[in-house]
Design an enzyme around this catalytic site. Sequence first.
Site, PDB file in Angstrom:
ATOM      1  N   PHE A  72       0.821  -1.216   0.000  1.00  0.00           N
ATOM      2  CA  PHE A  72       0.000   0.000   0.000  1.00  0.00           C
ATOM      3  C   PHE A  72       0.859   1.271   0.000  1.00  0.00           C
ATOM      4  O   PHE A  72       1.821   1.373   0.764  1.00  0.00           O
ATOM      5  CB  PHE A  72      -0.901  -0.032   1.237  1.00  0.00           C
ATOM      6  CG  PHE A  72      -1.868   1.116   1.343  1.00  0.00           C
ATOM      7  CD1 PHE A  72      -3.089   1.084   0.678  1.00  0.00           C
ATOM      8  CD2 PHE A  72      -1.564   2.221   2.129  1.00  0.00           C
ATOM      9  CE1 PHE A  72      -3.991   2.149   0.792  1.00  0.00           C
ATOM     10  CE2 PHE A  72      -2.456   3.282   2.247  1.00  0.00           C
ATOM     11  CZ  PHE A  72      -3.670   3.238   1.585  1.00  0.00           C
ATOM     12  N   ASN A  91      -4.017   2.227  10.292  1.00  0.00           N
ATOM     13  CA  ASN A  91      -4.763   2.652   9.117  1.00  0.00           C
ATOM     14  C   ASN A  91      -5.137   1.354   8.419  1.00  0.00           C
ATOM     15  O   ASN A  91      -4.434   0.875   7.546  1.00  0.00           O
ATOM     16  CB  ASN A  91      -3.893   3.517   8.202  1.00  0.00           C
ATOM     17  CG  ASN A  91      -4.571   3.770   6.858  1.00  0.00           C
ATOM     18  OD1 ASN A  91      -5.795   3.668   6.743  1.00  0.00           O
ATOM     19  ND2 ASN A  91      -3.784   4.080   5.837  1.00  0.00           N
ATOM     20  N   PRO A  92      -6.254   0.750   8.852  1.00  0.00           N
ATOM     21  CA  PRO A  92      -6.572  -0.591   8.352  1.00  0.00           C
ATOM     22  C   PRO A  92      -7.266  -0.523   6.989  1.00  0.00           C
ATOM     23  O   PRO A  92      -7.571   0.571   6.509  1.00  0.00           O
ATOM     24  CB  PRO A  92      -7.552  -1.089   9.413  1.00  0.00           C
ATOM     25  CG  PRO A  92      -8.278   0.130   9.846  1.00  0.00           C
ATOM     26  CD  PRO A  92      -7.288   1.267   9.767  1.00  0.00           C
TER      27      PRO A  92
HETATM   28  N1  SAM Z   1      -0.135   1.564   7.603  1.00  0.00           N
HETATM   29  C1  SAM Z   1       0.190   1.652   6.199  1.00  0.00           C
HETATM   30  C2  SAM Z   1      -0.085   3.054   5.691  1.00  0.00           C
HETATM   31  O1  SAM Z   1      -0.877   3.770   6.316  1.00  0.00           O
HETATM   32  O2  SAM Z   1       0.462   3.422   4.653  1.00  0.00           O
HETATM   33  C3  SAM Z   1      -0.579   0.627   5.382  1.00  0.00           C
HETATM   34  C4  SAM Z   1      -2.071   0.757   5.463  1.00  0.00           C
HETATM   35  S1  SAM Z   1      -2.981  -0.295   4.365  1.00  0.00           S
HETATM   36  C5  SAM Z   1      -4.453   0.650   4.157  1.00  0.00           C
HETATM   37  C6  SAM Z   1      -3.532  -1.623   5.409  1.00  0.00           C
HETATM   38  C7  SAM Z   1      -2.502  -2.688   5.732  1.00  0.00           C
HETATM   39  O3  SAM Z   1      -3.066  -3.617   6.645  1.00  0.00           O
HETATM   40  C8  SAM Z   1      -1.982  -3.497   4.566  1.00  0.00           C
HETATM   41  O4  SAM Z   1      -0.591  -3.491   4.549  1.00  0.00           O
HETATM   42  C9  SAM Z   1      -2.548  -4.919   4.792  1.00  0.00           C
HETATM   43  O5  SAM Z   1      -1.671  -5.942   4.345  1.00  0.00           O
HETATM   44  C10 SAM Z   1      -2.687  -4.937   6.305  1.00  0.00           C
HETATM   45  N2  SAM Z   1      -3.736  -5.807   6.848  1.00  0.00           N
HETATM   46  C11 SAM Z   1      -4.946  -6.120   6.318  1.00  0.00           C
HETATM   47  N3  SAM Z   1      -5.643  -6.894   7.171  1.00  0.00           N
HETATM   48  C12 SAM Z   1      -4.878  -7.076   8.284  1.00  0.00           C
HETATM   49  C13 SAM Z   1      -5.040  -7.785   9.520  1.00  0.00           C
HETATM   50  N4  SAM Z   1      -6.159  -8.473   9.775  1.00  0.00           N
HETATM   51  N5  SAM Z   1      -4.032  -7.748  10.416  1.00  0.00           N
HETATM   52  C14 SAM Z   1      -2.883  -7.068  10.158  1.00  0.00           C
HETATM   53  N6  SAM Z   1      -2.676  -6.389   9.007  1.00  0.00           N
HETATM   54  C15 SAM Z   1      -3.651  -6.388   8.083  1.00  0.00           C
HETATM   55  N1  GLN Z   2      -7.710   6.139   1.525  1.00  0.00           N
HETATM   56  C1  GLN Z   2      -7.525   4.915   0.765  1.00  0.00           C
HETATM   57  C2  GLN Z   2      -8.076   5.092  -0.620  1.00  0.00           C
HETATM   58  O1  GLN Z   2      -7.548   5.897  -1.319  1.00  0.00           O
HETATM   59  C3  GLN Z   2      -8.095   3.731   1.508  1.00  0.00           C
HETATM   60  C4  GLN Z   2      -7.238   3.486   2.660  1.00  0.00           C
HETATM   61  C5  GLN Z   2      -7.632   2.358   3.503  1.00  0.00           C
HETATM   62  O2  GLN Z   2      -8.420   1.484   3.210  1.00  0.00           O
HETATM   63  N2  GLN Z   2      -7.029   2.384   4.628  1.00  0.00           N
HETATM   64  O3  GLN Z   2      -9.000   4.451  -1.074  1.00  0.00           O
END
Ligand code: SAM
Ligand code: GLN
Length: 270
Positions: free
Chosen positions: A90, A185-186
Site C-alpha cells: 500500500f 490505518n486498516p
Molecule cells: N499503515 C500503512 C499506511 O498507512 O500506509 C498501510 C495501510 S494499508 C491501508 C492496510 C494494511 O493492513 C496493509 O498493509 C494490509 O496488508 C494490512 N492488513 C490487512 N488486514 C490485516 C489484519 N487483519 N491484520 C494485520 N494487518 C492487516
Molecule cells: N484512503 C484509501 C483510498 O484511497 C483507503 C485506505 C484504507 O483502506 N485504509 O482508497
Amino acid sequence: MTFREIYKSLRDLLRSASESAGTEALLLLSHVTGMTKERILLCFEDQIDDISSERILELARLRLSGFPLQYITKKCYFYGLELDIEDGVFIPRVETEVLVDLALDLIEREDLKTVLDVGTGSGAIAIAIALNSHCKVYGTDIHEKAIYIAQRNAKKYNAEITFLKGPFLEPVKGFLKEIDLVVSNPPYVSTSANLSKEVLKEPSNALFAGKEGIDFYRKFFADRSLLKGKDVIMEFSPEQVDHLREICFFGKISFFHDQFGKIRFFHVKV
Ligand code: SAM
Ligand code: GLN
C-alpha cells in the site's frame, strides 16, 4: 531529442492520467536518468540519449495504463521521509500524516511508552512515530512483502522497530501487556466502492473490508478484553462514523478531521 522536448511530450502524454503531469514527467525523467530534478532543468537544452528516452516512453505507457507513479519510481513520501515502496504494498496517503500527529500528541500528553502499528504496510506510521518520540514501536502486517519493505525502510532511517507477521493482535499476544497505544490505518474500503484504476493496482487486502468497509474494526474489537486499558487511534472513512460509535460503545470515542476537513480518525480508550 533534447530534455525539453521529451519533458514536453511526456507531460502532454501524462495529462490524461494525472493532475500533476508536469511533476510526474520530471520524476520519471529523474528516475530513468539518475539525475536530480534541478540538474535536469539546468540541462534542458542538452540531448538525452536514445536508450533513456525509449525507457521513459515505455514507463509513461505503463503509467497511462493506471500503474501508480510510486510503483514505477519505487519511492513514496510520508511525514518528510522518502520511503521505498513496491508493487504489492500500500502507498501511504497524506491524510495518514494527521494520524501520526494525533498519536504523537497523545504519547506526549499521557507519557506513553510502547506503540503497536497494526497493518503497517511500508512501515510509514511506525517509522514516523519511532523517529519523533521515545517510544518502543512494533509493526505488524499479514503480508510478507509489507514486512520486508517496512524493515528496509526502518533500517534506512535507523529506526529501531520490531516487525512481526500475522493478523490483528496475534503476533504480539505474548507481550500485549507492554503495549500502551495501538494505531492503525486498516483496510476500510467497501467492496462496492468505485475506485480509480490507480488505486485498484494496490493490494486488495490493504483496501477492502467487507460490504460496508468495517469488517476490520468489528474483528479487531471483538475481544476487547485483550485491549483493556489501552488507547487506540485508527483511520476510517467518513460514512462509517455511526458504525464506529456502535462498535466502540464500551468507551469514550472521539473523532478527528483530516487536512481536507473530512472526519477521518477516532480515538478510543478501551
Ligand atoms: N499503515 C500503512 C499506511 O498507512 O500506509 C498501510 C495501510 S494499508 C491501508 C492496510 C494494511 O493492513 C496493509 O498493509 C494490509 O496488508 C494490512 N492488513 C490487512 N488486514 C490485516 C489484519 N487483519 N491484520 C494485520 N494487518 C492487516
Ligand atoms: N484512503 C484509501 C483510498 O484511497 C483507503 C485506505 C484504507 O483502506 N485504509 O482508497
